[in-house]
Design a protein around this motif. Structure first.
Motif, PDB file in Angstrom:
ATOM      1  N   TYR A 138      35.580  40.407  33.605  1.00 26.91           N
ATOM      2  CA  TYR A 138      36.719  40.244  34.510  1.00 26.91           C
ATOM      3  C   TYR A 138      36.474  40.979  35.828  1.00 26.91           C
ATOM      4  CZ  TYR A 138      41.570  39.791  36.030  1.00 26.91           C
ATOM      5  OH  TYR A 138      42.689  39.468  36.731  1.00 26.91           O
ATOM      6  N   ALA A 139      35.967  42.195  35.736  1.00 28.82           N
ATOM      7  CA  ALA A 139      35.723  42.992  36.940  1.00 28.82           C
ATOM      8  C   ALA A 139      34.662  42.358  37.810  1.00 28.82           C
ATOM      9  CB  ALA A 139      35.324  44.413  36.549  1.00 28.82           C
ATOM     10  N   ARG A 140      33.613  41.841  37.195  1.00 28.34           N
ATOM     11  CA  ARG A 140      32.538  41.216  37.973  1.00 28.34           C
ATOM     12  C   ARG A 140      33.018  39.968  38.699  1.00 28.34           C
ATOM     13  NH1 ARG A 140      27.465  41.616  33.640  1.00 28.34           N
ATOM     14  NH2 ARG A 140      26.984  43.838  34.009  1.00 28.34           N
ATOM     15  N   GLY A 141      34.005  39.290  38.152  1.00 32.34           N
ATOM     16  CA  GLY A 141      34.501  38.066  38.777  1.00 32.34           C
ATOM     17  C   GLY A 141      35.646  38.283  39.745  1.00 32.34           C
ATOM     18  N   ASP A 142      36.077  39.511  39.890  1.00 34.22           N
ATOM     19  CA  ASP A 142      37.205  39.820  40.781  1.00 34.22           C
ATOM     20  C   ASP A 142      36.672  40.416  42.082  1.00 34.22           C
ATOM     21  OD1 ASP A 142      39.462  41.266  42.030  1.00 34.22           O
ATOM     22  OD2 ASP A 142      40.536  40.687  40.215  1.00 34.22           O
ATOM     23  N   GLN A 143      36.852  39.687  43.185  1.00 32.16           N
ATOM     24  CA  GLN A 143      36.315  40.136  44.472  1.00 32.16           C
ATOM     25  C   GLN A 143      36.998  41.403  44.980  1.00 32.16           C
ATOM     26  OE1 GLN A 143      35.975  37.116  47.460  1.00 32.16           O
ATOM     27  NE2 GLN A 143      35.290  35.542  46.022  1.00 32.16           N
ATOM     28  N   GLN A 144      38.240  41.624  44.596  1.00 39.64           N
ATOM     29  CA  GLN A 144      38.954  42.817  45.053  1.00 39.64           C
ATOM     30  C   GLN A 144      38.587  44.054  44.245  1.00 39.64           C
ATOM     31  OE1 GLN A 144      42.856  40.893  44.630  1.00 39.64           O
ATOM     32  NE2 GLN A 144      43.188  41.244  46.813  1.00 39.64           N
ATOM     33  N   VAL A 482      28.309  42.192  56.634  1.00 37.40           N
ATOM     34  CA  VAL A 482      29.537  42.218  55.842  1.00 37.40           C
ATOM     35  C   VAL A 482      29.186  42.286  54.357  1.00 37.40           C
ATOM     36  CG1 VAL A 482      31.618  40.937  55.216  1.00 37.40           C
ATOM     37  CG2 VAL A 482      30.844  40.965  57.592  1.00 37.40           C
ATOM     38  N   SER A 483      29.772  43.271  53.665  1.00 33.18           N
ATOM     39  CA  SER A 483      29.497  43.433  52.233  1.00 33.18           C
ATOM     40  C   SER A 483      30.609  42.869  51.358  1.00 33.18           C
ATOM     41  CB  SER A 483      29.301  44.912  51.902  1.00 33.18           C
ATOM     42  OG  SER A 483      30.450  45.663  52.240  1.00 33.18           O
ATOM     43  N   GLY A 484      31.756  42.576  51.949  1.00 32.33           N
ATOM     44  CA  GLY A 484      32.857  42.022  51.168  1.00 32.33           C
ATOM     45  C   GLY A 484      34.067  41.743  52.027  1.00 32.33           C
ATOM     46  N   VAL A 485      34.914  40.818  51.568  1.00 29.44           N
ATOM     47  CA  VAL A 485      36.155  40.466  52.271  1.00 29.44           C
ATOM     48  C   VAL A 485      37.248  40.324  51.214  1.00 29.44           C
ATOM     49  CG1 VAL A 485      37.310  38.823  53.792  1.00 29.44           C
ATOM     50  CG2 VAL A 485      34.850  39.223  54.032  1.00 29.44           C
ATOM     51  N   SER A 486      38.411  40.889  51.468  1.00 27.44           N
ATOM     52  CA  SER A 486      39.513  40.774  50.517  1.00 27.44           C
ATOM     53  C   SER A 486      40.827  40.639  51.257  1.00 27.44           C
ATOM     54  CB  SER A 486      39.553  41.987  49.581  1.00 27.44           C
ATOM     55  OG  SER A 486      39.732  43.178  50.318  1.00 27.44           O
ATOM     56  N   SER A 487      41.767  39.886  50.648  1.00 28.54           N
ATOM     57  CA  SER A 487      43.088  39.704  51.238  1.00 28.54           C
ATOM     58  C   SER A 487      44.028  39.108  50.199  1.00 28.54           C
ATOM     59  CB  SER A 487      43.016  38.789  52.474  1.00 28.54           C
ATOM     60  OG  SER A 487      42.776  37.445  52.071  1.00 28.54           O
ATOM     61  N   TYR A 488      45.239  38.892  50.605  1.00 29.54           N
ATOM     62  CA  TYR A 488      46.261  38.251  49.761  1.00 29.54           C
ATOM     63  C   TYR A 488      45.826  36.854  49.322  1.00 29.54           C
ATOM     64  CZ  TYR A 488      50.678  35.637  49.115  1.00 29.54           C
ATOM     65  OH  TYR A 488      51.680  34.816  48.662  1.00 29.54           O
ATOM     66  N   VAL A 489      45.002  36.192  50.125  1.00 26.15           N
ATOM     67  CA  VAL A 489      44.505  34.856  49.783  1.00 26.15           C
ATOM     68  C   VAL A 489      43.771  34.900  48.449  1.00 26.15           C
ATOM     69  CG1 VAL A 489      42.941  32.989  50.468  1.00 26.15           C
ATOM     70  CG2 VAL A 489      44.358  34.130  52.186  1.00 26.15           C
ATOM     71  N   ASP A 490      42.962  35.928  48.222  1.00 22.16           N
ATOM     72  CA  ASP A 490      42.221  36.050  46.962  1.00 22.16           C
ATOM     73  C   ASP A 490      43.178  36.203  45.789  1.00 22.16           C
ATOM     74  OD1 ASP A 490      39.641  36.098  48.295  1.00 22.16           O
ATOM     75  OD2 ASP A 490      40.176  38.125  48.941  1.00 22.16           O
TER      76      ASP A 490
END
Length: 769
Positions: A138-144, A482-490
């Protein structure tokens, strides 16, 4: 006037002492500020963006705890248990309002049409290997989660404690940091081999406060002691140490009291001011004491010797004090408030040092019996030998020094400016290790924030708007920095996938606004208290926050990425175009802004010092000539720095204005002696020799004392001070070489058409010593 000052020295001394006691009482009200944001003006455009974003998304302060288990496996049963315990313990810290960690991270599941949100790790549950594997997947598949709370190498985990601090939070920061340190020590004892690193703005502010206190209690006393040891070595006199010490204590105490009255705050930058005032006060004293000793050695009675020493040094010491103060005041052109404050503090201290040299020094010096009759300075004989060598090789020296200076000046454009907050702290400090560990093991500490505004209330439910943000996020993830992007969209995409039996094809934005609104409502209703979306969405749900995690922290890398993002938005999503912000980006822009502003400051300093030199020396030609040996030393040091180090922080931009005011001091003394001899009828060669003999000793002593005192500031655990002190010390010593080699050659060249005649004895050999 000076005769009266020496005769009534006790009254002036008592008056100064009373004023010192009155102003020193203000030190109890001294304010300390360790907030990193103190580096920026309230109206700074980048600071305003960050402040506006914090208000829009109800940001709080963070204490970030980085956990590295002994086995370097974050998914082992022992590690997960440790994270659970640590999460609970962080809740117990003062002012904590929320804790986010791997153990309480919201895990989505669905039963029928109902969305369920549970902690990723069930509290006090003995996990089987199957459950641990499920958590890992689960953690590996969660971008946040992946990369932010769990290291990409799965060897460490980050826990985020949200802290609500009161407006006047100095004591709160200290108490919170104390409790966090005790938690760290207790945890590492319970889990041998494991490491905890304290990070976040709370830990950084505490580190800034600790650095400030360390400078007060450790660095400044070392500076104070060292300069008097040097005085004892050079002047071999208890009297000189006592007299100079009295001037230093008086001028530092008086200026510190005025600083508090003016509302100046103490931070790692402004803490340089007291040490700078100390060494500059000693410089004024050295010229007076050196002349006094030489006069006494020649048989002049002490009282008369003191009057004569003050008379001959009044003009040069006054003008050196004024030019030094102007150099520090030139820092007011800078964009960083602490540097402006430090410049003003030092300027005030320099003027107090001038006053105390004439009100305190005579009283203390004349308390001691004179024992110098018939004794001569061995350094004076060395100065005579050096003068003859310089006179004999002046043309060669002039050409060689000029050529080397131009060569090094050509290297300066290779200097790179890099203001990296992680490099602000010495490597011996725990906060340095913490920041470096975070940068190598998580994606959550280096980022740029964007507020994506839909332009309408509840616009975050609009699929078209979210599609645009998602397209922007997809482009960002393709960028090399850029190493990662996260937002409410995810979050919405994750909910949509969960509500459709975790089908990967449904990891997408729903088609209708009502469905998105329903998903958001179900999600927030299922979250535990305090775990809401206020940090991701604006209150009216018109905008969302997008976090861009970056790999590098170099100024130009960040600015280049910001510019590429702005260009992409302008070309592809002009409706979403806005400026990014973050503390990291603020520092990246600060260095560039300071350089631009300090060009004006340096020009101001140069113009005013030139005017003062012309007026003080009463000569247009020599006033303008005196600028050359004062501009070249910083050029030489900047050139050497470019070759040897290659990069600087914003402190280097401030150094140029400061050094112009510092290095001009010795030039004034040297040229004033030269002009005195010339106006008395001596030839250029005789005048140069006279200037060497009667000012060279004091110039060498003051330069070495100044450079050693300034260099000792590099003992500070704040590396901005380290850079500035090393550059200033290098410039001062380079200026000494220029004053003893280049300046005499330049003076001889300027007077090269003068017909040489046999040397004559000056009627007043003590003049302008």
């Amino acid at each position: 006037m000076l005769q009266h000052l020496v005769h009534k020295r006790l009254y002036y001394f008592i008056g100064t002492l009373i004023l010192l006691l009155a102003l020193s009482s203000q030190l109890l009200h001294m304010v300390f500020n360790g907030n990193v944001n103190v580096m920026f003006d309230e109206d700074d455009v980048h600071f305003q963006r960050l402040k506006q974003l914090d208000q829009q998304y109800i940001e709080s302060n963070y204490l970030i705890v980085l956990f590295e288990p002994a086995n370097k496996d974050i998914y082992s049963p022992e590690s997960i248990k440790a994270i659970e315990e640590l999460t609970q313990e962080l809740w117990q810290l003062p002012h904590t309002i929320r804790v986010d960690s791997l153990s309480n991270y919201p895990r989505l599941s669905v039963a029928g049409d109902e969305l369920s949100v549970e902690s990723l790790v069930e509290a006090e549950q003995t996990l089987t290997q199957t459950q641990i594997d499920s958590i890992r997947r689960y953690a590996r598949g969660d971008q946040q989660l992946n990369g932010r709370m769990v290291s990409p190498y799965e060897n460490a985990s980050a826990l985020f404690a949200s802290i609500a601090l009161p407006e006047e939070h100095l004591e709160s920061i200290l108490e919170l940091s104390k409790q966090a340190l005790l938690l760290q020590q207790d945890f590492e004892q319970r889990y041998p081999g494991s490491k905890l690193y304290l990070n976040g703005d709370v830990a950084i502010e505490n580190a800034m406060l600790q650095v400030t206190m360390d400078d007060i209690l450790r660095v400044n006393p070392i500076v104070f002691g060292t300069i008097f040891i040097l005085l004892g070595i050079f002047l071999r006199s208890i009297m000189a140490i006592a007299a100079a010490g009295a001037v230093v204590i008086a001028s530092t105490g008086l200026s510190a009291g005025v600083h508090v009255l003016l509302g100046f705050e103490m931070n790692p930058i402004t803490m340089m001011a007291p040490a700078i005032i100390m060494v500059l006060a000693v410089a004024d004293s050295i010229h007076v004491l050196t002349a006094y000793r030489i006069l006494c050695a020649g048989g002049t009675p002490p009282h008369q010797a003191m009057v004569e020493s003050l008379r001959k040094n009044l003009s040069p010491v006054f003008w050196t004090s004024v030019t030094t103060a102007v150099g520090f005041m030139g820092m007011n052109f800078g964009d960083s408030p602490p540097f402006r404050t430090m410049g003003n503090m030092a300027a005030i201290g320099v003027l107090f040092a001038f006053v105390c040299t004439f009100t305190v020094l005579p009283m203390v010096a004349l308390l001691f019996p004179t024992q110098y009759k018939g004794q001569a300075f061995t350094m004076a004989r060395s100065m005579e030998k050096l003068a003859r060598w310089v006179i004999g090789t002046s043309r060669s020296l002039l050409l060689i020094v000029f050529a080397v200076s131009i060569l090094l000046m050509m290297c300066i454009p290779n200097l790179k400016l890099n203001d990296d907050i992680s490099e602000y702290f010495d490597s011996s400090l725990p906060i340095y290790d913490s920041i470096q560990f975070a940068r190598h093991n998580t994606n959550g500490v280096q980022y740029i924030l964007y507020s994506m505004d839909s332009g309408e209330e509840n616009g975050v439910h609009n699929p078209a708007f979210l599609q645009k943000v998602d397209a922007f996020s997809t482009w960002l993830r393709s960028q090399p920095d850029v190493s990662g992007v996260s937002s409410y969209v995810d979050t919405i995409k994750k909910i949509h996938r969960t509500m459709n039996q975790d089908d990967p094809d449904f990891y997408a934005i729903p088609d209708t606004a009502p469905l998105i609104a329903q998903y958001q409502l179900l999600y927030e209703m299922s979250l535990p208290p305090g775990m809401d979306l206020t940090r991701d969405l604006s209150l009216d749900r018109s905008a969302l926050k997008l976090t861009v995690n970056v790999d590098g922290s170099e100024n130009q890398t960040l600015i280049d990425l910001e510019q590429r993002i702005d260009q992409w938005l302008a070309s592809n999503q002009p409706a979403l175009r806005n400026q990014g912000t973050s503390q990291l980006l603020m520092f990246a822009h600060m260095g560039t802004n300071i350089i631009r502003s300090m060009v004006d400051g340096s020009l101001f300093t140069l113009i005013f010092i030139s005017i003062f030199m012309i007026v003080g020396l009463r000569s247009l030609k020599f006033g303008l000539l005196s600028i050359i040996p004062n501009v070249f030393p910083p050029i030489v040091v900047y050139g050497i720095w470019a070759v040897a180090v290659g990069h600087v922080n914003h402190a280097a931009a401030m150094t140029f204005s400061i050094c112009l005011g510092l290095v001009v001091d010795d030039t004034i003394h040297f040229i004033s002696k030269y002009l005195y001899a010339r106006r008395a009828g001596s030839t250029p060669q005789q005048s140069v020799e006279y200037s060497f003999i009667h000012s060279g000793t004091a110039i060498v002593i003051t330069s070495i004392t100044l450079s050693c005192g300034v260099l000792l500031l590099s003992l500070s655990n704040f590396t901005v001070n380290d850079t500035m002190s090393m550059m200033l010390a290098g410039i001062i010593m380079t200026a000494l070489a220029f004053d003893l080699i280049f300046l005499p050659s330049l003076l001889l060249w300027a007077d090269r058409f003068q017909i040489t005649k046999p040397a004559t004895n000056l009627q007043d050999s003590s003049a302008n010593i």
